[in-house]
Design an enzyme around this catalytic site. Structure first.
Site, short mmCIF file in Angstrom:
data_model
loop_
_atom_site.label_atom_id
_atom_site.label_comp_id
_atom_site.label_asym_id
_atom_site.label_seq_id
_atom_site.Cartn_x
_atom_site.Cartn_y
_atom_site.Cartn_z
CG ASP A 1 63.23 41.81 53.90
OD1 ASP A 1 64.11 41.15 54.48
OD2 ASP A 1 63.25 42.01 52.68
CD GLU B 1 75.32 39.46 46.34
OE1 GLU B 1 75.49 38.26 46.03
OE2 GLU B 1 74.20 40.00 46.38
CB ALA C 1 57.28 37.12 51.45
CE LYS D 1 73.68 36.40 43.86
NZ LYS D 1 72.97 36.47 45.14
N GLY E 1 56.56 41.41 46.76
CA GLY E 1 57.96 41.00 46.76
C GLY E 1 58.04 39.48 46.72
N GLY F 1 51.81 43.54 49.35
CA GLY F 1 53.18 43.49 48.86
C GLY F 1 53.43 42.36 47.89
CB VAL G 1 49.69 49.42 52.51
CG1 VAL G 1 49.06 49.08 53.85
CG2 VAL G 1 49.32 48.37 51.46
#
Length: 402
Positions: A298, A170, A14, A376, A12, A10, A81
């Site tokens: 996550d 948001e 992380a 932000k 992302g 992954g 995966v």
């Protein structure tokens, strides 16, 4: 002797952070690093609500992995995966297999519908670039249909958003910017188009204090957003949500569910013990009982020792976990003790559109309005820098004025 192979699943927040930090900490002679990702790009998951509303182009929210990871240093595999075979340290992909000595599992989230009837079949989800693009195109298609007379049902101009957490609020903030533009483009009176947010809990944005939540709610209501708070969704049909004890049908042309996420289904397929959609990891971010598997982002619950509760899943948490895992893997390679992860919370900011927002930052400082919106953008740009480096920041940074 073969050098150890570190496989990251992954790209992302992380996974990409872990990969880049590993490449910085370890020489090619010390370890082989492999990054496996479904797509050849990384996307900013915390910007997907903007893509879904159409306030930014989808290309602004993504960049090529090979732009920020040197393919000569890290082997890049673009594949899906399927499963991790822990007993023989092997990752099964759709098109091949890869063995590992150390595994970083960071496959991100999928939407959690909590078993609400019809949600899977009839609602849109904001979970990746493609799903966000489809939402944007669908909303505009409904406006075009109504404008051309192909549809005469005013409820086709309603966007219904389930969930009053970060993503849901948001998203409606961006819709409050975009819907007036669509009304103008298709010559539709603004009062015919509705944005409705439905939340089962007694309040929206549970991570913020009451005064900031009240500000956010009033700001959005002043721009035409309607709220149905304390209204549980019992079913999602083709027409909209069925809510509340009296089973009221709220009709809409576009129904979007943002009410929850869980870790990748590959966790369960691989035999990992999953609790509420994620794995409870040890303090050093390893899979309990494992010496060489780390689960981050996550896909895991990371406990806050002070509160006894898991840290809220954010991009900030994921990037810090990625960096920590890289350091721990280096320690493991040299027989040094692994360290426990401690989250350094730099504050929380939520956008309410381009020039509005709320935030809690360091030392209890509260922000609202334009200062929060500016902060932000600073947060978004900092994430670009931490995860993708200066190149990603220069290419994709949010330098737009209010």
């Amino acid at each position: 002797m073969n050098k150890p192979k570190i496989v990251v699943l992954g790209a992302g927040y992380a996974g990409l952070t872990a990969t880049r930090k590993l490449a910085q900490k370890l020489s090619p002679e010390e370890a082989e690093i492999v990054l496996i990702n479904k797509h050849n790009y990384h996307y900013e998951a915390t910007w997907l609500h903007e893509v879904a509303a159409g306030t930014i182009n989808h290309n602004q929210a993504r960049y090529m992995i090979s732009d920020v990871v040197n393919p000569k240093r890290v082997r890049l595999i673009y594949d899906t995966v399927v499963e991790v075979k822990t007993e023989d340290q092997r990752v099964v992909l759709e098109n091949s297999e890869v063995e590992y000595d150390y595994l970083v599992f960071a496959l991100g989230f999928v939407t959690n519908t909590f078993g609400i009837k019809g949600m899977e079949d009839n609602a849109f989800f904001i979970q990746d670039i493609d799903s966000a693009r489809i939402i944007r195109e669908h909303i505009e298609y409904k406006f075009a249909q109504y404008s051309s007379g192909e549809s005469t049902d005013e409820s086709d101009l309603t966007v219904l958003v389930g969930g009053g957490g970060f993503t849901g609020i948001e998203f409606v903030g961006e819709l409050a910017e975009k819907i007036p533009e669509l009304c103008k483009k298709y010559d539709i009176p603004r009062n015919k188009a509705r944005i409705i947010n439905v939340e089962a809990a007694p309040s929206i944005l549970p991570v913020f204090e009451e005064d900031l939540v009240a500000y956010a709610k009033k700001s959005l209501e002043d721009r035409g957003v309607e709220f149905r708070i304390g209204a549980a969704i019992s079913e999602c049909t083709e027409e909209g949500f069925i809510v509340g004890e009296d089973n009221e049908l709220i009709k809409a042309g576009t129904s979007v569910w943002t009410g929850g996420v869980m870790g990748s289904p590959v966790l369960g397929k691989s035999g990992f013990e999953v609790f509420r959609g994620k794995v409870n990891v040890d303090a050093d971010l390893r899979l309990p009982g494992s010496e060489n598997i780390f689960i981050i982002g996550d896909c895991s619950w990371t406990m806050d020792k002070e509160t006894g509760k898991p840290y809220p899943p954010t991009g900030q948490l994921a990037t810090q976990e990625g960096a920590h895992v890289a350091a721990n893997i280096k320690n493991a390679l040299y027989g040094l003790p692994l360290t426990d992860f401690v989250f350094d919370n730099k504050g929380t900011v939520a956008s309410l559109g381009i020039s509005d927002g709320i935030g809690n930052i360091l030392n209890g400082v509260k922000l609202q309005g334009k200062p929060a919106a500016a902060m932000k953008k600073v947060v978004d740009d900092r994430t670009l820098l931490v995860v993708g480096g200066p190149k990603a920041l220069l290419k994709k940074g949010k330098y737009r004025p209010f």
